[in-house]
Design a protein around this motif. Structure first.
Motif, PDB file in Angstrom:
ATOM      1  N   LEU A  19       0.832  -1.206   0.000  1.00 13.60           N
ATOM      2  CA  LEU A  19       0.000   0.000   0.000  1.00 13.60           C
ATOM      3  C   LEU A  19       0.864   1.252   0.000  1.00 13.60           C
ATOM      4  CD1 LEU A  19      -2.668  -1.040   2.673  1.00 13.60           C
ATOM      5  CD2 LEU A  19      -2.959  -0.974   0.187  1.00 13.60           C
ATOM      6  N   MET A  20       2.060   1.127   0.615  1.00 12.71           N
ATOM      7  CA  MET A  20       2.944   2.277   0.728  1.00 12.71           C
ATOM      8  C   MET A  20       4.385   1.797   0.729  1.00 12.71           C
ATOM      9  SD  MET A  20       3.101   5.109   3.791  1.00 12.71           S
ATOM     10  CE  MET A  20       1.388   5.583   3.512  1.00 12.71           C
ATOM     11  N   LEU A  21       5.230   2.484   0.021  1.00 14.59           N
ATOM     12  CA  LEU A  21       6.657   2.180  -0.008  1.00 14.59           C
ATOM     13  C   LEU A  21       7.404   3.471   0.279  1.00 14.59           C
ATOM     14  CD1 LEU A  21       8.436  -0.332  -0.568  1.00 14.59           C
ATOM     15  CD2 LEU A  21       8.757   0.523  -2.882  1.00 14.59           C
ATOM     16  N   ILE A  22       7.977   3.545   1.472  1.00 13.95           N
ATOM     17  CA  ILE A  22       8.640   4.772   1.901  1.00 13.95           C
ATOM     18  C   ILE A  22      10.071   4.773   1.403  1.00 13.95           C
ATOM     19  CG2 ILE A  22       9.270   6.175   3.904  1.00 13.95           C
ATOM     20  CD1 ILE A  22       7.053   4.656   5.440  1.00 13.95           C
ATOM     21  N   SER A  23      10.470   5.877   0.778  1.00 14.52           N
ATOM     22  CA  SER A  23      11.807   5.973   0.190  1.00 14.52           C
ATOM     23  C   SER A  23      12.774   6.609   1.169  1.00 14.52           C
ATOM     24  CB  SER A  23      11.759   6.814  -1.093  1.00 14.52           C
ATOM     25  OG  SER A  23      10.902   6.205  -2.048  1.00 14.52           O
ATOM     26  N   GLY A  24      13.974   6.076   1.199  1.00 16.47           N
ATOM     27  CA  GLY A  24      15.051   6.660   1.978  1.00 16.47           C
ATOM     28  C   GLY A  24      16.167   7.088   1.064  1.00 16.47           C
ATOM     29  N   LEU A  25      17.333   7.445   1.635  1.00 15.73           N
ATOM     30  CA  LEU A  25      18.455   7.887   0.811  1.00 15.73           C
ATOM     31  C   LEU A  25      18.991   6.768  -0.065  1.00 15.73           C
ATOM     32  CD1 LEU A  25      20.410  10.073   3.416  1.00 15.73           C
ATOM     33  CD2 LEU A  25      18.979  10.865   1.511  1.00 15.73           C
ATOM     34  N   GLU A  26      19.062   5.531   0.505  1.00 18.59           N
ATOM     35  CA  GLU A  26      19.642   4.432  -0.261  1.00 18.59           C
ATOM     36  C   GLU A  26      18.772   3.184  -0.256  1.00 18.59           C
ATOM     37  OE1 GLU A  26      23.532   3.670   1.187  1.00 18.59           O
ATOM     38  OE2 GLU A  26      24.332   5.626   0.588  1.00 18.59           O
ATOM     39  N   GLY A  27      17.497   3.314   0.102  1.00 15.03           N
ATOM     40  CA  GLY A  27      16.636   2.137   0.149  1.00 15.03           C
ATOM     41  C   GLY A  27      15.192   2.505   0.363  1.00 15.03           C
ATOM     42  N   HIS A  28      14.353   1.476   0.497  1.00 13.26           N
ATOM     43  CA  HIS A  28      12.921   1.647   0.685  1.00 13.26           C
ATOM     44  C   HIS A  28      12.442   0.698   1.785  1.00 13.26           C
ATOM     45  CE1 HIS A  28      13.860   2.892  -3.438  1.00 13.26           C
ATOM     46  NE2 HIS A  28      12.797   3.717  -3.359  1.00 13.26           N
ATOM     47  N   ILE A  29      11.298   1.050   2.369  1.00 12.92           N
ATOM     48  CA  ILE A  29      10.677   0.175   3.363  1.00 12.92           C
ATOM     49  C   ILE A  29       9.168   0.225   3.181  1.00 12.92           C
ATOM     50  CG2 ILE A  29      10.641   2.014   5.129  1.00 12.92           C
ATOM     51  CD1 ILE A  29      11.002  -0.209   7.234  1.00 12.92           C
ATOM     52  N   CYS A  30       8.533  -0.986   3.195  1.00 15.91           N
ATOM     53  CA  CYS A  30       7.085  -1.063   3.018  1.00 15.91           C
ATOM     54  C   CYS A  30       6.384  -0.888   4.362  1.00 15.91           C
ATOM     55  CB  CYS A  30       6.688  -2.386   2.390  1.00 15.91           C
ATOM     56  SG  CYS A  30       6.980  -3.829   3.447  1.00 15.91           S
ATOM     57  N   GLU A  31       5.038  -0.738   4.328  1.00 20.18           N
ATOM     58  CA  GLU A  31       4.300  -0.495   5.578  1.00 20.18           C
ATOM     59  C   GLU A  31       4.348  -1.710   6.499  1.00 20.18           C
ATOM     60  OE1 GLU A  31       1.180  -2.481   3.039  1.00 20.18           O
ATOM     61  OE2 GLU A  31       2.841  -1.113   2.746  1.00 20.18           O
ATOM     62  N   HIS A  32       4.473  -2.925   5.921  1.00 18.03           N
ATOM     63  CA  HIS A  32       4.546  -4.135   6.749  1.00 18.03           C
ATOM     64  C   HIS A  32       5.827  -4.140   7.593  1.00 18.03           C
ATOM     65  CE1 HIS A  32       1.179  -5.828   4.524  1.00 18.03           C
ATOM     66  NE2 HIS A  32       1.801  -5.525   3.387  1.00 18.03           N
ATOM     67  N   CYS A  33       6.950  -3.852   6.947  1.00 22.00           N
ATOM     68  CA  CYS A  33       8.226  -3.858   7.656  1.00 22.00           C
ATOM     69  C   CYS A  33       8.325  -2.678   8.624  1.00 22.00           C
ATOM     70  CB  CYS A  33       9.389  -3.827   6.673  1.00 22.00           C
ATOM     71  SG  CYS A  33       9.513  -5.335   5.664  1.00 22.00           S
ATOM     72  N   ALA A  34       7.725  -1.542   8.250  1.00 20.21           N
ATOM     73  CA  ALA A  34       7.734  -0.389   9.143  1.00 20.21           C
ATOM     74  C   ALA A  34       6.968  -0.690  10.436  1.00 20.21           C
ATOM     75  CB  ALA A  34       7.125   0.824   8.438  1.00 20.21           C
ATOM     76  N   GLU A  35       5.818  -1.379  10.306  1.00 19.87           N
ATOM     77  CA  GLU A  35       5.031  -1.742  11.484  1.00 19.87           C
ATOM     78  C   GLU A  35       5.791  -2.720  12.369  1.00 19.87           C
ATOM     79  OE1 GLU A  35       0.663  -3.702  12.589  1.00 19.87           O
ATOM     80  OE2 GLU A  35       1.222  -3.327  10.491  1.00 19.87           O
ATOM     81  N   ALA A  37       9.051  -3.050  12.509  1.00 20.38           N
ATOM     82  CA  ALA A  37      10.176  -2.324  13.118  1.00 20.38           C
ATOM     83  C   ALA A  37       9.704  -1.513  14.323  1.00 20.38           C
ATOM     84  CB  ALA A  37      10.828  -1.401  12.082  1.00 20.38           C
ATOM     85  N   HIS A  38       8.491  -0.948  14.219  1.00 19.12           N
ATOM     86  CA  HIS A  38       7.932  -0.179  15.337  1.00 19.12           C
ATOM     87  C   HIS A  38       7.724  -1.076  16.552  1.00 19.12           C
ATOM     88  CE1 HIS A  38       5.639   2.816  17.484  1.00 19.12           C
ATOM     89  NE2 HIS A  38       4.608   1.989  17.576  1.00 19.12           N
ATOM     90  N   LYS A  39       7.221  -2.301  16.330  1.00 21.83           N
ATOM     91  CA  LYS A  39       7.010  -3.237  17.438  1.00 21.83           C
ATOM     92  C   LYS A  39       8.333  -3.626  18.093  1.00 21.83           C
ATOM     93  CE  LYS A  39       2.730  -5.347  15.711  1.00 21.83           C
ATOM     94  NZ  LYS A  39       2.107  -6.596  15.219  1.00 21.83           N
ATOM     95  N   ILE A  40       9.349  -3.857  17.268  1.00 23.13           N
ATOM     96  CA  ILE A  40      10.666  -4.244  17.795  1.00 23.13           C
ATOM     97  C   ILE A  40      11.243  -3.125  18.656  1.00 23.13           C
ATOM     98  CG2 ILE A  40      13.059  -4.760  17.156  1.00 23.13           C
ATOM     99  CD1 ILE A  40      11.928  -6.194  14.664  1.00 23.13           C
ATOM    100  N   VAL A  41      11.113  -1.880  18.202  1.00 23.48           N
ATOM    101  CA  VAL A  41      11.624  -0.737  18.961  1.00 23.48           C
ATOM    102  C   VAL A  41      10.917  -0.640  20.310  1.00 23.48           C
ATOM    103  CG1 VAL A  41      11.729   1.784  19.032  1.00 23.48           C
ATOM    104  CG2 VAL A  41      12.347   0.577  16.943  1.00 23.48           C
ATOM    105  N   GLU A  42       9.582  -0.823  20.318  1.00 24.31           N
ATOM    106  CA  GLU A  42       8.832  -0.744  21.583  1.00 24.31           C
ATOM    107  C   GLU A  42       9.243  -1.847  22.550  1.00 24.31           C
ATOM    108  OE1 GLU A  42       4.673  -0.703  20.541  1.00 24.31           O
ATOM    109  OE2 GLU A  42       4.603   1.472  20.759  1.00 24.31           O
ATOM    110  N   GLN A  43       9.464  -3.068  22.018  1.00 29.33           N
ATOM    111  CA  GLN A  43       9.887  -4.182  22.877  1.00 29.33           C
ATOM    112  C   GLN A  43      11.260  -3.919  23.463  1.00 29.33           C
ATOM    113  OE1 GLN A  43       9.623  -7.860  20.703  1.00 29.33           O
ATOM    114  NE2 GLN A  43       7.496  -7.520  20.130  1.00 29.33           N
ATOM    115  N   GLU A  44      12.181  -3.428  22.647  1.00 31.23           N
ATOM    116  CA  GLU A  44      13.545  -3.189  23.123  1.00 31.23           C
ATOM    117  C   GLU A  44      13.585  -2.089  24.181  1.00 31.23           C
ATOM    118  OE1 GLU A  44      16.389  -4.822  22.470  1.00 31.23           O
ATOM    119  OE2 GLU A  44      15.130  -6.253  21.409  1.00 31.23           O
ATOM    120  N   LEU A  45      12.702  -1.095  24.048  1.00 32.80           N
ATOM    121  CA  LEU A  45      12.657  -0.001  25.011  1.00 32.80           C
ATOM    122  C   LEU A  45      11.788  -0.312  26.211  1.00 32.80           C
ATOM    123  CD1 LEU A  45      12.372   3.083  22.607  1.00 32.80           C
ATOM    124  CD2 LEU A  45      14.405   2.233  23.785  1.00 32.80           C
ATOM    125  N   GLY A  46      11.168  -1.514  26.202  1.00 33.34           N
ATOM    126  CA  GLY A  46      10.338  -1.911  27.329  1.00 33.34           C
ATOM    127  C   GLY A  46       8.977  -1.249  27.354  1.00 33.34           C
TER     128      GLY A  46
END
Length: 414
Positions: A19-35, A37-46
């Motif tokens: 549905l969405m492909l976010i562009s970065g300087l040298e790559g892209h990330i889809c909404e599935h991977c972004a979601e 990644a958000h869960k992983i960050v929350e788990q790591e930060l407790g």
């Protein structure tokens, strides 16, 4: 890279598959991977829990509390004999977790925590009972040695280090640790000398007993997650000990004389007749809080260990059953070890009787059985890896006697 040919740098999905492909300087990330990644960050930060981790609200519904008879049936598979102790432990553990799971607090009746004290000779199964209970209930469990504890501020481990170990076993899940079991071994070694209060400071005896009072009863302790001594810049985790079950064990060597004097019994074993021996074996069944106080436990800690049970000394028949009957029987363990080397081990009944006789004569209890087995099988286990293949190894009585004599000679020389 052209936008129409772009793919997610993490999962490889094409642009038309997202549905969405976010562009970065040298790559892209889809909404599935972004979601994700958000869960992983929350788990790591407790900030949140892993998906497969129970939430505090549904822990009570997910945990099925077995009945006392079911707990005892399970213990029978691993612990030989000690029926009275197993019944007491089964009822005590059932009542404890029934209290823990009772989220509705009654206005008129408040259920208090009942910790357990096990009294029995070394090698009678105290540690195995506690360990088997925790395994069956699937709750965090740790073993602590009271002999290494000292009063706060002195060299050694303070009493709150016990909670650090439980937290580590629970993978730093505070909610799980707060419903765990702690087995405190050798509690008799922190008794004060005699019934009278100590005049000088006893940092590894009465001082430790005083330090244990709050966590046994229930308090919110500030625990260092990694263990060790506290220091000002350290981060702490709050642990409520109100629902942690403490099972304490000790040999209490010499308490039989205190009990005997109280009940005016001559169960000291001076007479070599069956009646005296039976009385001596059963004297621990008459243990009372008054005997523990005379031994050197302070009244406050006795009050926080309201359930007292004793374990009977193991006779030859019990030792023989320990070797052969339980699911984790020693003979089965050694057969499995040799089976891994493709060697079929056979230990004759005469060898089993010999092992039992040596353990009973030396008053080594169940722990002594393993040491004797190791002595007899050491040379065979040393040679086994070099002799892999479908072979059969039969240990005869003569072999066992020779190996045991060799072990005794080495032991005496050392």
């Amino acid at each position: 890279m052209k936008a129409k040919n772009a793919t997610c740098s993490f999962c490889g999905r094409k642009k038309d598959e997202t549905l969405m492909l976010i562009s970065g300087l040298e790559g892209h990330i889809c909404e599935h991977c972004a979601e994700q990644a958000h869960k992983i960050v929350e788990q790591e930060l407790g900030l949140t829990k892993p998906e497969n981790q129970k939430t505090e609200g549904d822990e009570n519904t997910a945990f099925t509390l077995p009945k006392p008879s079911e707990i005892k049936t399970y213990l029978d598979q691993y612990v030989i004999g000690q029926d009275d102790a197993k019944k007491v432990m089964s009822v005590a553990v059932y009542n404890h977790y029934k209290r823990v799971l009772n989220t509705k607090k009654a206005a008129d009746v408040e259920l208090e925590k009942s910790n357990i004290l096990m009294v029995g000779e070394t090698g009678t199964g105290k540690t195995l009972l506690a360990k088997s209970l925790a395994k069956y209930l699937n709750v965090p469990f740790c073993i602590a040695d009271a002999t290494v504890l000292t009063e706060a501020g002195y060299v050694g481990d303070d009493v709150e280090s016990i909670l650090s170990r439980l937290l580590q076993v629970a993978n730093y899940n505070t909610a799980a640790a707060e419903k765990g079991i702690i087995y405190l071994d050798e509690i008799d070694k922190i008794s004060r000398k005699g019934d009278n209060p100590s005049i000088t400071r006893d940092v590894s005896g009465e001082g430790v007993q005083q330090g244990l009072l709050k966590i046994l009863e229930g308090t919110v302790a500030h625990v260092a997650p990694e263990g060790g001594r506290k220091h000002p810049d350290q981060k702490y985790v709050k642990i409520d000990t109100s629902n942690i079950l403490f099972i304490c064990g000790g040999a209490f060597d010499g308490i039989e004389k205190i009990i005997s004097r109280r009940i005016q019994s001559r169960a000291l074993g001076f007479k070599n007749n069956e009646r005296t021996e039976v009385a001596k074996d059963e004297v621990l069944k008459h243990i009372s809080p008054a005997d523990l106080k005379k031994f050197g436990l302070i009244p406050e800690i006795i009050g926080r260990l309201p359930i007292i049970t004793s374990l009977e000394p193991l006779d030859k028949e019990a030792l023989r059953r320990i070797l052969t009957e339980p699911k984790n029987a020693l003979i089965r363990q050694y057969e499995k070890l040799f089976d891994m080397e493709q060697i079929a081990l056979e230990i004759t009944p005469e060898v089993v009787d010999f092992i039992v006789e040596q353990a009973h004569e030396n008053q080594l209890g169940a722990r002594g059985l393993r040491g004797i087995c190791e002595a007899i099988l050491l040379d065979y286990m040393y040679e086994a890896p070099a002799k892999k293949g479908s072979k059969k190894l039969k240990i005869t009585l003569e072999d066992a006697k020779i190996k045991w004599e060799q072990h005794k000679k080495i032991f005496k020389a050392a």
